[in-house]
Design an enzyme around this catalytic site. Sequence first.
Site, PDB file in Angstrom:
ATOM      1  N   SER A 156       0.829  -1.212   0.000  1.00 51.44           N
ATOM      2  CA  SER A 156       0.000   0.000   0.000  1.00 51.44           C
ATOM      3  C   SER A 156       0.867   1.267   0.000  1.00 51.44           C
ATOM      4  O   SER A 156       2.047   1.218   0.366  1.00 51.44           O
ATOM      5  CB  SER A 156      -0.863  -0.045   1.271  1.00 51.44           C
ATOM      6  OG  SER A 156      -1.556   1.156   1.469  1.00 51.44           O
ATOM      7  N   GLY A 157       0.285   2.353  -0.410  1.00 52.09           N
ATOM      8  CA  GLY A 157       0.830   3.693  -0.190  1.00 52.09           C
ATOM      9  C   GLY A 157       2.290   3.889  -0.534  1.00 52.09           C
ATOM     10  O   GLY A 157       2.758   3.545  -1.630  1.00 52.09           O
ATOM     11  N   ASP A 181       3.895 -10.656   8.871  1.00 54.83           N
ATOM     12  CA  ASP A 181       3.566  -9.642   9.869  1.00 54.83           C
ATOM     13  C   ASP A 181       4.915  -9.205  10.444  1.00 54.83           C
ATOM     14  O   ASP A 181       5.613 -10.007  11.077  1.00 54.83           O
ATOM     15  CB  ASP A 181       2.675 -10.265  10.952  1.00 54.83           C
ATOM     16  CG  ASP A 181       2.279  -9.253  12.019  1.00 54.83           C
ATOM     17  OD1 ASP A 181       3.043  -8.270  12.235  1.00 54.83           O
ATOM     18  OD2 ASP A 181       1.228  -9.433  12.646  1.00 54.83           O
ATOM     19  N   VAL A 182       5.274  -7.955  10.242  1.00 52.40           N
ATOM     20  CA  VAL A 182       6.623  -7.526  10.616  1.00 52.40           C
ATOM     21  C   VAL A 182       6.836  -7.466  12.122  1.00 52.40           C
ATOM     22  O   VAL A 182       7.971  -7.321  12.582  1.00 52.40           O
ATOM     23  CB  VAL A 182       6.998  -6.153   9.986  1.00 52.40           C
ATOM     24  CG1 VAL A 182       7.037  -6.227   8.481  1.00 52.40           C
ATOM     25  CG2 VAL A 182       6.072  -5.041  10.474  1.00 52.40           C
ATOM     26  N   TYR A 237       2.844   7.300  17.703  1.00 53.54           N
ATOM     27  CA  TYR A 237       3.424   7.389  16.353  1.00 53.54           C
ATOM     28  C   TYR A 237       4.631   8.328  16.365  1.00 53.54           C
ATOM     29  O   TYR A 237       5.713   7.992  15.880  1.00 53.54           O
ATOM     30  CB  TYR A 237       2.355   7.894  15.389  1.00 53.54           C
ATOM     31  CG  TYR A 237       2.796   8.042  13.948  1.00 53.54           C
ATOM     32  CD1 TYR A 237       2.861   6.936  13.115  1.00 53.54           C
ATOM     33  CD2 TYR A 237       3.116   9.289  13.425  1.00 53.54           C
ATOM     34  CE1 TYR A 237       3.240   7.073  11.778  1.00 53.54           C
ATOM     35  CE2 TYR A 237       3.496   9.440  12.102  1.00 53.54           C
ATOM     36  CZ  TYR A 237       3.557   8.326  11.280  1.00 53.54           C
ATOM     37  OH  TYR A 237       3.933   8.458   9.963  1.00 53.54           O
ATOM     38  N   LYS A 244       8.542   7.372  15.595  1.00 55.13           N
ATOM     39  CA  LYS A 244       9.302   7.944  14.476  1.00 55.13           C
ATOM     40  C   LYS A 244      10.538   8.701  14.995  1.00 55.13           C
ATOM     41  O   LYS A 244      11.574   8.725  14.331  1.00 55.13           O
ATOM     42  CB  LYS A 244       8.417   8.859  13.631  1.00 55.13           C
ATOM     43  CG  LYS A 244       7.280   8.115  12.918  1.00 55.13           C
ATOM     44  CD  LYS A 244       7.776   7.097  11.919  1.00 55.13           C
ATOM     45  CE  LYS A 244       6.647   6.484  11.098  1.00 55.13           C
ATOM     46  NZ  LYS A 244       7.116   5.555  10.059  1.00 55.13           N
ATOM     47  N   TRP A 297       9.698  25.543   8.579  1.00 57.61           N
ATOM     48  CA  TRP A 297       9.048  26.589   9.395  1.00 57.61           C
ATOM     49  C   TRP A 297       9.478  26.531  10.831  1.00 57.61           C
ATOM     50  O   TRP A 297       9.733  25.501  11.377  1.00 57.61           O
ATOM     51  CB  TRP A 297       7.518  26.407   9.312  1.00 57.61           C
ATOM     52  CG  TRP A 297       6.939  27.126   8.122  1.00 57.61           C
ATOM     53  CD1 TRP A 297       7.613  27.934   7.256  1.00 57.61           C
ATOM     54  CD2 TRP A 297       5.575  27.074   7.667  1.00 57.61           C
ATOM     55  NE1 TRP A 297       6.755  28.399   6.295  1.00 57.61           N
ATOM     56  CE2 TRP A 297       5.503  27.895   6.527  1.00 57.61           C
ATOM     57  CE3 TRP A 297       4.431  26.424   8.116  1.00 57.61           C
ATOM     58  CZ2 TRP A 297       4.321  28.082   5.830  1.00 57.61           C
ATOM     59  CZ3 TRP A 297       3.263  26.602   7.415  1.00 57.61           C
ATOM     60  CH2 TRP A 297       3.193  27.424   6.285  1.00 57.61           C
TER      61      TRP A 297
HETATM   62  N1  LIG Z   1       1.058   8.941   4.212  1.00 57.12           N
HETATM   63  C1  LIG Z   1       1.700   9.891   4.854  1.00 57.12           C
HETATM   64  O1  LIG Z   1       1.304  11.051   4.820  1.00 57.12           O
HETATM   65  C2  LIG Z   1       2.938   9.566   5.622  1.00 57.12           C
HETATM   66  C3  LIG Z   1       3.651  10.635   6.176  1.00 57.12           C
HETATM   67  C4  LIG Z   1       4.808  10.370   6.871  1.00 57.12           C
HETATM   68  C5  LIG Z   1       5.255   9.085   7.017  1.00 57.12           C
HETATM   69  N2  LIG Z   1       4.552   8.054   6.476  1.00 57.12           N
HETATM   70  C6  LIG Z   1       5.081   6.707   6.668  1.00 57.12           C
HETATM   71  O2  LIG Z   1       5.116   6.018   5.451  1.00 57.12           O
HETATM   72  C7  LIG Z   1       5.034   4.606   5.711  1.00 57.12           C
HETATM   73  C8  LIG Z   1       3.955   4.013   4.803  1.00 57.12           C
HETATM   74  O3  LIG Z   1       2.706   4.569   5.184  1.00 57.12           O
HETATM   75  P1  LIG Z   1       1.535   4.842   4.151  1.00 57.12           P
HETATM   76  O4  LIG Z   1       1.148   6.245   4.285  1.00 57.12           O
HETATM   77  O5  LIG Z   1       1.906   4.299   2.831  1.00 57.12           O
HETATM   78  O6  LIG Z   1       0.386   3.997   4.849  1.00 57.12           O
HETATM   79  P2  LIG Z   1      -0.469   2.744   4.338  1.00 57.12           P
HETATM   80  O7  LIG Z   1      -0.932   2.970   2.969  1.00 57.12           O
HETATM   81  O8  LIG Z   1      -1.460   2.528   5.427  1.00 57.12           O
HETATM   82  O9  LIG Z   1       0.603   1.547   4.329  1.00 57.12           O
HETATM   83  C9  LIG Z   1       1.061   0.948   5.515  1.00 57.12           C
HETATM   84  C10 LIG Z   1       1.808  -0.308   5.151  1.00 57.12           C
HETATM   85  O10 LIG Z   1       2.311  -0.912   6.347  1.00 57.12           O
HETATM   86  C11 LIG Z   1       1.998  -2.288   6.310  1.00 57.12           C
HETATM   87  N3  LIG Z   1       1.871  -2.811   7.665  1.00 57.12           N
HETATM   88  C12 LIG Z   1       1.179  -2.287   8.699  1.00 57.12           C
HETATM   89  N4  LIG Z   1       1.248  -3.111   9.762  1.00 57.12           N
HETATM   90  C13 LIG Z   1       2.000  -4.190   9.382  1.00 57.12           C
HETATM   91  C14 LIG Z   1       2.417  -5.389  10.025  1.00 57.12           C
HETATM   92  N5  LIG Z   1       2.087  -5.677  11.294  1.00 57.12           N
HETATM   93  N6  LIG Z   1       3.155  -6.281   9.318  1.00 57.12           N
HETATM   94  C15 LIG Z   1       3.480  -6.024   8.020  1.00 57.12           C
HETATM   95  N7  LIG Z   1       3.136  -4.905   7.373  1.00 57.12           N
HETATM   96  C16 LIG Z   1       2.389  -3.996   8.035  1.00 57.12           C
HETATM   97  C17 LIG Z   1       0.687  -2.374   5.545  1.00 57.12           C
HETATM   98  O11 LIG Z   1       0.570  -3.653   4.948  1.00 57.12           O
HETATM   99  P3  LIG Z   1      -0.476  -4.795   5.380  1.00 57.12           P
HETATM  100  O12 LIG Z   1      -1.651  -4.126   6.005  1.00 57.12           O
HETATM  101  O13 LIG Z   1      -0.785  -5.495   4.084  1.00 57.12           O
HETATM  102  O14 LIG Z   1       0.289  -5.674   6.308  1.00 57.12           O
HETATM  103  C18 LIG Z   1       0.914  -1.332   4.452  1.00 57.12           C
HETATM  104  O15 LIG Z   1       1.623  -1.899   3.383  1.00 57.12           O
HETATM  105  C19 LIG Z   1       4.718   4.465   7.198  1.00 57.12           C
HETATM  106  O16 LIG Z   1       5.876   4.166   7.904  1.00 57.12           O
HETATM  107  C20 LIG Z   1       4.219   5.844   7.571  1.00 57.12           C
HETATM  108  O17 LIG Z   1       4.441   6.130   8.911  1.00 57.12           O
HETATM  109  C21 LIG Z   1       3.389   8.271   5.781  1.00 57.12           C
END
Ligand SMILES: NC(=O)c1ccc[n+]([C@@H]2O[C@H](COP(=O)([O-])OP(=O)(O)OC[C@H]3O[C@@H](n4cnc5c(N)ncnc54)[C@H](OP(=O)(O)O)[C@@H]3O)[C@@H](O)[C@H]2O)c1
Length: 262
Positions: free
Chosen positions: A22-23, A69-70, A164, A168, A262
């Site tokens: 995802s994402g 599951d990580v 969170y 981080k 900022w």
């Molecule tokens: N989107 C933002 O604005 C943003 C901003 C700053 C940082 N981030 C960081 O970017 C990273 C990706 O986030 P995203 O925004 O892309 O969110 P997302 O679309 O919700 O993706 C989260 C990913 O983490 C995996 N995940 C969650 N729990 C897991 C587990 N127990 N075991 C294995 N995989 C797991 C999910 O896969 P499954 O559910 O298939 O396991 C999914 O692939 C994260 O670290 C997030 O903190 C995102």
Amino acid sequence: MGDLEQLFGLKDQVALVTGASSGLGSEAARALAKAGANVGLVARRKQRLDALAAELVQRGVRCCVAPADVTRSEELKQALDRVEAELGPVQILVNGSGIAPLGRAENHSREKWDAALAVNLTAAFELSQLVGQRMIERGGGGRIIQISSLSGQFGSPVHRLVAYAASKGGLNSLTRQLAVEWAKHGITVNALAPFYFPTEMTIDPSLGEVAPEQRERMELFTPMGRLGRPGELESALLFLAAPASSYVTGVILPVDGGSGAW
Ligand SMILES: NC(=O)c1ccc[n+]([C@@H]2O[C@H](COP(=O)([O-])OP(=O)(O)OC[C@H]3O[C@@H](n4cnc5c(N)ncnc54)[C@H](OP(=O)(O)O)[C@@H]3O)[C@@H](O)[C@H]2O)c1
């Protein structure tokens, strides 16, 4: 080989990406495949990983789907073993799995705290350690990239996400410490710090997009006045993964439309 390919090409390198279902994790996997890397895809939702693998192999790279599951050490190790058995030694690791439980700090449950730390920090440590051990043993160096967050450096003016943010912040410290300890092995360890990108983590599922009032508030806190767009993490990720970035380590690189300035 062209000059640019020499600087940024990853042909025949092996990458492992967690959070690839995802994402931003899938975006990272796509970027690495575009640069020619063979990619191991890790997350829990196998169907999503299968679909991404089918897309990436069209580019002529090889993929290995390794569901895990990580937060489960044994599954993490099995996933790494599987990727290495199918694709070869991992040279680039991207820790992209993440969760962001919401709720006011004064009422944040221990369960939310533990869950955020387990996925966002402990799993990144365990996989970095496993991959790092092998990179050190093999002697060829490598790249480790953590997907952190601007929340690791600044309190959020919009979201209540104390666990969170703490996870981080820890991930940023982990990045710097590993960078220092593993520099002599030619392993660079860096982090990306995105601000706000529409993904499953940030969109309102009932709307299929970031809720308008949320978007408005996040845009207010972004000098560029907009959220991150698909593809805008790619270039930063490829820079950190590239052969050309061999002298860059211990960096937390914001990809944030200027929010951290900022
Ligand atoms: N989107 C933002 O604005 C943003 C901003 C700053 C940082 N981030 C960081 O970017 C990273 C990706 O986030 P995203 O925004 O892309 O969110 P997302 O679309 O919700 O993706 C989260 C990913 O983490 C995996 N995940 C969650 N729990 C897991 C587990 N127990 N075991 C294995 N995989 C797991 C999910 O896969 P499954 O559910 O298939 O396991 C999914 O692939 C994260 O670290 C997030 O903190 C995102």
